[in-house]
Design an enzyme around this catalytic site. Structure first.
Site, PDB file in Angstrom:
ATOM      1  N   LYS A  71       5.004  -6.259  -6.813  1.00  0.00           N
ATOM      2  CA  LYS A  71       4.900  -4.938  -6.295  1.00  0.00           C
ATOM      3  C   LYS A  71       5.901  -4.428  -4.821  1.00  0.00           C
ATOM      4  O   LYS A  71       6.566  -3.595  -4.958  1.00  0.00           O
ATOM      5  CB  LYS A  71       3.418  -4.605  -5.519  1.00  0.00           C
ATOM      6  N   ARG A  99      -6.753  -0.569  -3.274  1.00  0.00           N
ATOM      7  CA  ARG A  99      -7.291  -2.052  -3.897  1.00  0.00           C
ATOM      8  C   ARG A  99      -8.706  -1.819  -4.176  1.00  0.00           C
ATOM      9  O   ARG A  99      -9.076  -2.795  -4.513  1.00  0.00           O
ATOM     10  CB  ARG A  99      -6.868  -2.812  -2.796  1.00  0.00           C
ATOM     11  N   ARG A 131       7.907 -18.178  -3.093  1.00  0.00           N
ATOM     12  CA  ARG A 131       8.419 -16.912  -2.299  1.00  0.00           C
ATOM     13  C   ARG A 131       8.688 -17.163  -0.836  1.00  0.00           C
ATOM     14  O   ARG A 131       8.108 -17.912  -0.389  1.00  0.00           O
ATOM     15  CB  ARG A 131       7.266 -15.993  -2.389  1.00  0.00           C
ATOM     16  N   ARG A 149       4.916 -16.878   3.559  1.00  0.00           N
ATOM     17  CA  ARG A 149       3.999 -16.417   4.067  1.00  0.00           C
ATOM     18  C   ARG A 149       2.526 -17.221   4.262  1.00  0.00           C
ATOM     19  O   ARG A 149       2.389 -17.975   3.200  1.00  0.00           O
ATOM     20  CB  ARG A 149       3.597 -15.085   3.156  1.00  0.00           C
ATOM     21  N   ARG A 175      -7.109 -14.711  -3.557  1.00  0.00           N
ATOM     22  CA  ARG A 175      -6.631 -13.606  -3.699  1.00  0.00           C
ATOM     23  C   ARG A 175      -6.631 -12.990  -4.979  1.00  0.00           C
ATOM     24  O   ARG A 175      -6.905 -11.860  -5.041  1.00  0.00           O
ATOM     25  CB  ARG A 175      -5.057 -13.389  -3.123  1.00  0.00           C
TER      26      ARG A 175
END
Ligand code: ADP
Length: 222
Positions: free
Chosen positions: A15, A90, A128, A161, A172
């Site tokens: 996203k 969300r 990431r 992160r 998550r």
């Protein structure tokens, strides 16, 4: 006028990357509730203190708090003609709040559902990296920086992160399945414009091209 393009999908579906590319293509701001929250965490203010522990545990922060951030962001002049929303709404409550907000501002809503296989996502998220200074996203496997672990733009050392550890990623996903996935049914039954896109194949630019075509198509049919 573009309106609000909502990028919807599980954590790690791309996203953020897509929102940046699309916002640049359409000349509207990229509004990421995750980024807005991380700014508050970095500033160490009251909102940041409330959000930090929840984010690090992979849980959602309270609706009322993110709704306030989005309302404030949408009221700025640069968001007059539209935005690309990333990570919001969300929950069902956030979806209702967004609809009201957009109605008030006379903006249409188009939801793009990014569909990606879960196994692919885990490997993406653990690889990431992000530049702590300019926010550019990298992936050590599919989109590595030119020189090892350093930002191409400003030379900062890239970081992972805090919530990209495997046990937090799992939490998550749980939050996504319990609270966010039910939104798809709501989007469908309430007649909101919704497009599905296979986000598990192709590179970021190619995918952005496909999404931009969907958005233009939807605009033409409006
Ligand atoms: P991802 O989509 O990869 O999980 P984000 O940057 O969108 O990453 O979100 C990171 C974290 O920020 C979430 O796990 C959650 O704690 C918080 N967050 C972001 N957006 C929202 C939202 N709309 N409602 C509640 N919490 C949010």
């Amino acid at each position: 006028m573009l309106g609000a393009v909502v990028l919807f999908g599980p954590p790690g579906s791309g996203k953020g990357t897509q929102a940046k590319l699309l916002a640049a293509r359409f000349g509207v701001p990229h509004v990421s509730t995750g980024d807005l929250l991380r700014e508050h965490v970095a500033a160490g203010d009251e909102i940041g203190r409330e959000a930090q522990a929840l984010m690090q545990a992979g849980r959602l922060v309270p609706d009322e708090l993110v709704e306030r951030l989005v309302e404030e962001r949408l009221s700025r002049p640069d968001a007059r003609n539209g935005v690309v929303l990333d990570g919001f709404p969300r929950t069902l409550e956030q979806a209702e709040s967004l609809s009201k907000l957009l109605k008030k501002r006379n903006l249409d809503e188009l939801v793009i559902h990014l569909k990606v296989d879960y196994n692919k996502i885990i490997s993406r998220l653990t690889a990431r990296r992000q530049c702590p200074k300019c926010g550019t996203l990298y992936n050590l496997l599919s989109n590595p920086p030119k020189s090892d672990q350093v930002c191409d733009r400003d030379g900062s050392v890239l970081i992972a992160r805090a919530d990209d550890r495997e046990e937090v990623i799992r939490e998550r996903f749980r939050a996504y399945e319990a609270l966010t996935l039910p939104l798809l049914e709501r989007f469908r039954s309430s007649g909101r414009r919704l497009c599905e896109v296979d986000a598990g194949c192709g590179g970021p630019e190619e995918l952005a091209g496909r999404i931009a075509a969907l958005v233009r198509n939807a605009e033409a049919r409006r």
